[in-house]
Design a protein around this motif. Structure first.
Motif, PDB file in Angstrom:
ATOM      1  N   VAL A 138      75.573  62.718  10.192  1.00  0.00           N
ATOM      2  CA  VAL A 138      74.229  63.079  10.658  1.00  0.00           C
ATOM      3  C   VAL A 138      73.271  61.916  10.389  1.00  0.00           C
ATOM      4  CG1 VAL A 138      72.268  64.643  10.329  1.00  0.00           C
ATOM      5  CG2 VAL A 138      74.572  65.568  10.297  1.00  0.00           C
ATOM      6  N   GLY A 139      73.346  61.368   9.166  1.00  0.00           N
ATOM      7  CA  GLY A 139      72.428  60.295   8.784  1.00  0.00           C
ATOM      8  C   GLY A 139      72.682  59.012   9.561  1.00  0.00           C
ATOM      9  N   VAL A 140      73.956  58.616   9.652  1.00  0.00           N
ATOM     10  CA  VAL A 140      74.261  57.318  10.253  1.00  0.00           C
ATOM     11  C   VAL A 140      74.016  57.348  11.766  1.00  0.00           C
ATOM     12  CG1 VAL A 140      76.088  55.625  10.696  1.00  0.00           C
ATOM     13  CG2 VAL A 140      75.865  56.646   8.429  1.00  0.00           C
ATOM     14  N   VAL A 141      74.392  58.442  12.421  1.00  0.00           N
ATOM     15  CA  VAL A 141      74.176  58.493  13.875  1.00  0.00           C
ATOM     16  C   VAL A 141      72.674  58.525  14.175  1.00  0.00           C
ATOM     17  CG1 VAL A 141      74.579  59.826  15.988  1.00  0.00           C
ATOM     18  CG2 VAL A 141      76.434  59.493  14.353  1.00  0.00           C
ATOM     19  N   GLY A 142      71.914  59.286  13.376  1.00  0.00           N
ATOM     20  CA  GLY A 142      70.457  59.273  13.550  1.00  0.00           C
ATOM     21  C   GLY A 142      69.902  57.868  13.349  1.00  0.00           C
ATOM     22  N   ALA A 143      70.483  57.156  12.368  1.00  0.00           N
ATOM     23  CA  ALA A 143      69.999  55.801  12.056  1.00  0.00           C
ATOM     24  C   ALA A 143      70.336  54.792  13.146  1.00  0.00           C
ATOM     25  CB  ALA A 143      70.591  55.339  10.726  1.00  0.00           C
ATOM     26  N   MET A 144      71.260  55.139  14.043  1.00  0.00           N
ATOM     27  CA  MET A 144      71.575  54.198  15.139  1.00  0.00           C
ATOM     28  C   MET A 144      70.313  53.866  15.947  1.00  0.00           C
ATOM     29  SD  MET A 144      75.224  55.567  16.545  1.00  0.00           S
ATOM     30  CE  MET A 144      75.571  54.295  17.768  1.00  0.00           C
ATOM     31  N   SER A 145      69.378  54.816  15.992  1.00  0.00           N
ATOM     32  CA  SER A 145      68.153  54.539  16.755  1.00  0.00           C
ATOM     33  C   SER A 145      67.339  53.415  16.127  1.00  0.00           C
ATOM     34  CB  SER A 145      67.298  55.805  16.923  1.00  0.00           C
ATOM     35  OG  SER A 145      67.451  56.693  15.856  1.00  0.00           O
ATOM     36  N   ALA A 146      67.623  53.113  14.847  1.00  0.00           N
ATOM     37  CA  ALA A 146      66.928  52.012  14.193  1.00  0.00           C
ATOM     38  C   ALA A 146      67.665  50.683  14.395  1.00  0.00           C
ATOM     39  CB  ALA A 146      66.796  52.305  12.702  1.00  0.00           C
ATOM     40  N   PHE A 147      68.887  50.760  14.961  1.00  0.00           N
ATOM     41  CA  PHE A 147      69.686  49.537  15.130  1.00  0.00           C
ATOM     42  C   PHE A 147      69.828  49.099  16.588  1.00  0.00           C
ATOM     43  CE2 PHE A 147      70.944  50.947  10.956  1.00  0.00           C
ATOM     44  CZ  PHE A 147      71.148  49.772  10.252  1.00  0.00           C
ATOM     45  N   TYR A 148      69.733  50.050  17.509  1.00  0.00           N
ATOM     46  CA  TYR A 148      70.001  49.734  18.924  1.00  0.00           C
ATOM     47  C   TYR A 148      68.767  50.028  19.773  1.00  0.00           C
ATOM     48  CZ  TYR A 148      74.660  49.426  17.029  1.00  0.00           C
ATOM     49  OH  TYR A 148      75.737  49.056  16.273  1.00  0.00           O
ATOM     50  N   HIS A 149      67.709  49.272  19.507  1.00  0.00           N
ATOM     51  CA  HIS A 149      66.432  49.504  20.189  1.00  0.00           C
ATOM     52  C   HIS A 149      66.522  49.327  21.697  1.00  0.00           C
ATOM     53  CE1 HIS A 149      64.387  49.688  16.366  1.00  0.00           C
ATOM     54  NE2 HIS A 149      64.941  48.562  16.011  1.00  0.00           N
ATOM     55  N   ASP A 150      67.516  48.530  22.123  1.00  0.00           N
ATOM     56  CA  ASP A 150      67.601  48.249  23.559  1.00  0.00           C
ATOM     57  C   ASP A 150      68.284  49.380  24.334  1.00  0.00           C
ATOM     58  OD1 ASP A 150      70.020  47.806  22.360  1.00  0.00           O
ATOM     59  OD2 ASP A 150      70.548  46.048  23.570  1.00  0.00           O
ATOM     60  N   SER A 151      68.582  50.499  23.666  1.00  0.00           N
ATOM     61  CA  SER A 151      69.152  51.623  24.441  1.00  0.00           C
ATOM     62  C   SER A 151      68.534  52.942  23.996  1.00  0.00           C
ATOM     63  CB  SER A 151      70.679  51.642  24.325  1.00  0.00           C
ATOM     64  OG  SER A 151      71.105  51.607  22.990  1.00  0.00           O
ATOM     65  N   THR A 152      67.238  52.905  23.716  1.00  0.00           N
ATOM     66  CA  THR A 152      66.555  54.141  23.310  1.00  0.00           C
ATOM     67  C   THR A 152      65.500  54.591  24.321  1.00  0.00           C
ATOM     68  OG1 THR A 152      65.045  52.820  21.986  1.00  0.00           O
ATOM     69  CG2 THR A 152      66.860  53.856  20.802  1.00  0.00           C
ATOM     70  N   ASP A 153      65.274  53.777  25.373  1.00  0.00           N
ATOM     71  CA  ASP A 153      64.275  54.166  26.375  1.00  0.00           C
ATOM     72  C   ASP A 153      64.939  55.111  27.381  1.00  0.00           C
ATOM     73  OD1 ASP A 153      62.469  54.482  28.372  1.00  0.00           O
ATOM     74  OD2 ASP A 153      62.226  52.337  28.821  1.00  0.00           O
ATOM     75  N   ILE A 154      64.676  56.393  27.227  1.00  0.00           N
ATOM     76  CA  ILE A 154      65.407  57.374  28.046  1.00  0.00           C
ATOM     77  C   ILE A 154      64.952  57.388  29.499  1.00  0.00           C
ATOM     78  CG2 ILE A 154      65.909  58.887  26.076  1.00  0.00           C
ATOM     79  CD1 ILE A 154      63.709  60.751  27.518  1.00  0.00           C
ATOM     80  N   SER A 155      63.832  56.715  29.804  1.00  0.00           N
ATOM     81  CA  SER A 155      63.383  56.693  31.205  1.00  0.00           C
ATOM     82  C   SER A 155      64.150  55.638  32.009  1.00  0.00           C
ATOM     83  CB  SER A 155      61.880  56.419  31.279  1.00  0.00           C
ATOM     84  OG  SER A 155      61.624  55.122  30.768  1.00  0.00           O
ATOM     85  N   ASP A 156      64.929  54.813  31.329  1.00  0.00           N
ATOM     86  CA  ASP A 156      65.669  53.735  31.995  1.00  0.00           C
ATOM     87  C   ASP A 156      67.149  54.142  32.113  1.00  0.00           C
ATOM     88  OD1 ASP A 156      67.101  51.492  32.646  1.00  0.00           O
ATOM     89  OD2 ASP A 156      66.107  50.159  31.209  1.00  0.00           O
ATOM     90  N   PRO A 157      67.632  54.395  33.341  1.00  0.00           N
ATOM     91  CA  PRO A 157      69.023  54.859  33.505  1.00  0.00           C
ATOM     92  C   PRO A 157      70.047  53.893  32.889  1.00  0.00           C
ATOM     93  CG  PRO A 157      67.826  54.996  35.585  1.00  0.00           C
ATOM     94  CD  PRO A 157      66.921  54.306  34.614  1.00  0.00           C
ATOM     95  N   TRP A 158      69.729  52.582  32.939  1.00  0.00           N
ATOM     96  CA  TRP A 158      70.674  51.614  32.383  1.00  0.00           C
ATOM     97  C   TRP A 158      70.768  51.767  30.862  1.00  0.00           C
ATOM     98  CZ3 TRP A 158      74.823  49.173  33.007  1.00  0.00           C
ATOM     99  CH2 TRP A 158      75.186  48.115  32.166  1.00  0.00           C
ATOM    100  N   GLN A 159      69.630  51.966  30.216  1.00  0.00           N
ATOM    101  CA  GLN A 159      69.647  52.158  28.759  1.00  0.00           C
ATOM    102  C   GLN A 159      70.354  53.472  28.392  1.00  0.00           C
ATOM    103  OE1 GLN A 159      66.419  51.193  26.244  1.00  0.00           O
ATOM    104  NE2 GLN A 159      65.484  49.727  27.629  1.00  0.00           N
ATOM    105  N   ARG A 160      70.195  54.477  29.233  1.00  0.00           N
ATOM    106  CA  ARG A 160      70.897  55.749  28.976  1.00  0.00           C
ATOM    107  C   ARG A 160      72.403  55.531  29.036  1.00  0.00           C
ATOM    108  NH1 ARG A 160      66.867  58.787  32.519  1.00  0.00           N
ATOM    109  NH2 ARG A 160      68.479  59.118  34.077  1.00  0.00           N
ATOM    110  N   GLU A 161      72.809  54.719  30.035  1.00  0.00           N
ATOM    111  CA  GLU A 161      74.232  54.420  30.210  1.00  0.00           C
ATOM    112  C   GLU A 161      74.764  53.630  28.999  1.00  0.00           C
ATOM    113  OE1 GLU A 161      76.323  55.368  32.424  1.00  0.00           O
ATOM    114  OE2 GLU A 161      77.993  53.971  32.107  1.00  0.00           O
ATOM    115  N   VAL A 162      74.019  52.634  28.579  1.00  0.00           N
ATOM    116  CA  VAL A 162      74.469  51.801  27.450  1.00  0.00           C
ATOM    117  C   VAL A 162      74.554  52.661  26.176  1.00  0.00           C
ATOM    118  CG1 VAL A 162      73.899  49.821  25.980  1.00  0.00           C
ATOM    119  CG2 VAL A 162      73.557  49.664  28.442  1.00  0.00           C
TER     120      VAL A 162
END
Ligand code: CMC
Length: 431
Positions: A138-162
């Motif tokens: 739970v902790g580590v997967v939640g923390a992925m948002s702090a490591f992979y900033h280039d795939s957190t913009d949900i309005s961008d289909p490419w970032q959703r895919e990545v």
């Protein structure tokens, strides 16, 4: 949404409403109540969502009465015997069975994302060694948002895919690292020359000090366990992911929410609880005592691995799992495993007992999975993380489907309020 195929009439008080009916491609019709409050000033009341379809979906279909599970129309037993996990991931994500080049490309993309940011390895040391691996997940997967900033913009289909590919690829690494951390062994890096299941076994069971050869039969059984858990339509954790995602939360936060929900013993935690129960029963002569406890209304004990909200017949996944348990124990030369004997006899006795048959309580996917996982060498605490790893593709597919739906809006259930009505604050000296 499919075309309207009928109208339901609802009358109460002096109101008479007409509600649209939609007919799905399979399963019962649905009555659309989305305008009910606006038109009738009433809510519906359905705790546990036993009669409520929260979304439309094209991914997975379950016929609980018949014991049927289809992914994009394909039966789970055919996928478990003829396909493999990454092909099923592609099917769930993109809606069709991949061509040879599509599957090759998909496997390449997943395989090239299996490593985690090196700084994440430090994150683990913040946990106690005796932490449950689900707590770490739970902790580590939640923390992925702090490591992979280039795939957190949900309005961008490419970032959703990545983000999707990243999570499918990294989840085995994260789960294996959680395991290694709790047993005090060094993390083992992924090997991109191995298939998905073999790589997971390698990261869990190899150590730097010696060679580890992945047994292809165990790898096949592991892959089948992943396949059988890949998706299960709008279950509790998937609904959690959808609800979290409906607010616009980033994909890693949503999947962390799904993992948290999965942990409970009524859901993904049942595989651990089931094996612990089978061990507690221990010998076949004690089975009647436990069956009697499960039937006793005053005893909270339930037969773990039995019963399902949707299946009122055999869970089709349990049938494949039982066969796999026989194969794996046979391979490992432990076919007279006492736990397997207890499981088989418990299943036999429960299925002859009217309490279980009348309530349509049958073995579910968790009844045999723990036996296989233990035989492979996994401790019980790892069973639910393995479920989470496998279910990630289902969560992501459902999350992507939801975000691509033009009707999507924030999930916000209403309530039947039964508390106090308006009253004035009382100063402490007057209470
Ligand atoms: N043992 C004994 N009685 C049971 C069991 C069981 N495992 N499951 C349900 N019942 C009884 C329950 O007491 C109730 O009886 P009554 O009608 O007399 O009150 C009746 O059957 C209906 O049960 P329910 O709790 O209203 O049904 P539900 O749809 O809300 O619960 C369930 C489904 C899966 C939570 C439940 O069957 C259960 O707790 N099973 C054990 C845990 C388990 O194996 N969970 C894994 C589910 S499959 C993997 C997954 O999807 O995560």
């Amino acid at each position: 949404m499919t075309e309207q195929t009928g109208t339901a009439k609802l009358s109460f008080g002096d109101k008479e409403l007409e509600l649209p009916i939609y007919t799905p491609t399979a399963g019962p019709d649905v009555i659309d109540i989305s305008k009910l409050y606006a038109q009738g000033d009433v809510f519906t009341f359905d705790p546990g969502f036993t009669s409520t379809a929260a979304c439309d979906s094209t991914i997975t279909f379950i016929d609980g009465e018949e014991g049927v599970l289809l992914h994009r129309g394909y039966p789970i037993d055919q996928l478990a015997s003829k396909s493999h996990f990454l092909e099923v991931c592609f099917l769930l994500l993109y809606g069709h069975l991949p061509t040879a080049s599509e599957v090759e490309d998909f496997e390449f993309r997943v395989t090239r994302h299996t490593m985690v940011h090196e700084q994440m390895t430090k994150f683990y040391s913040g946990f106690r060694r005796d932490a449950h691996p689900m707590a770490i997940m739970v902790g580590v997967v939640g923390a992925m948002s702090a490591f992979y900033h280039d795939s957190t913009d949900i309005s961008d289909p490419w970032q959703r895919e990545v983000a999707s590919i990243r999570m499918i690829a990294k989840m085995p690494t994260i789960a294996a690292m959680a395991y290694k951390y709790t047993i005090g062994q060094p993390f083992v890096y992924p090997r991109n020359d191995l298939d998905y299941a073999s790589n997971f076994l390698h990261m869990c069971f190899s150590v730097p000090a010696e060679n580890y050869e992945v047994n292809p039969i165990l790898s096949r059984a592991m892959d089948r366990i992943f396949t059988l858990h890949a998706d299960h339509e709008q279950n509790a954790s998937t609904s959690t992911v959808r609800l979290a995602g409906s607010s616009g939360a980033n994909p890693f936060a949503c999947i962390a929410a799904g993992i948290a929900c999965l942990w409970g013993p009524a859901h993904g935690g049942a595989n651990q609880a089931c094996l612990e129960m089978l061990k507690e029963i221990g010998t076949v002569d004690r089975i009647p005592e436990y069956i009697a406890r499960a039937k006793d209304k005053d005893d909270p004990f339930r037969l773990m691995g039995f019963g399902h909200r949707v299946y009122k017949n055999f869970d089709p996944r349990a049938k494949v799992m039982k066969q796999s348990a026989d194969e794996v124990l046979d391979l490992l030369g432990i076919e007279d495993n006492p736990i397997l004997q207890v499981a088989k006899e418990l299943e036999r006795q429960a299925l002859e007992d009217p309490y279980f048959t009348d309530k349509k309580l049958f073995p579910n996917v968790d009844f045999y999975s723990g036996i296989i996982l233990e035989a492979m060498g996994f401790p019980t605490a790892m069973f639910t993380p393995i479920f989470a790893l496998a279910r990630t593709v289902g969560w992501i597919s459902q999350w992507k489907e939801m975000l691509g739906d033009p009707k999507q809006k924030i999930g916000r259930p209403r309530q039947l309020y039964i508390g106090e009505t308006l009253r004035d604050y009382v100063d402490v000296e007057n209470r």
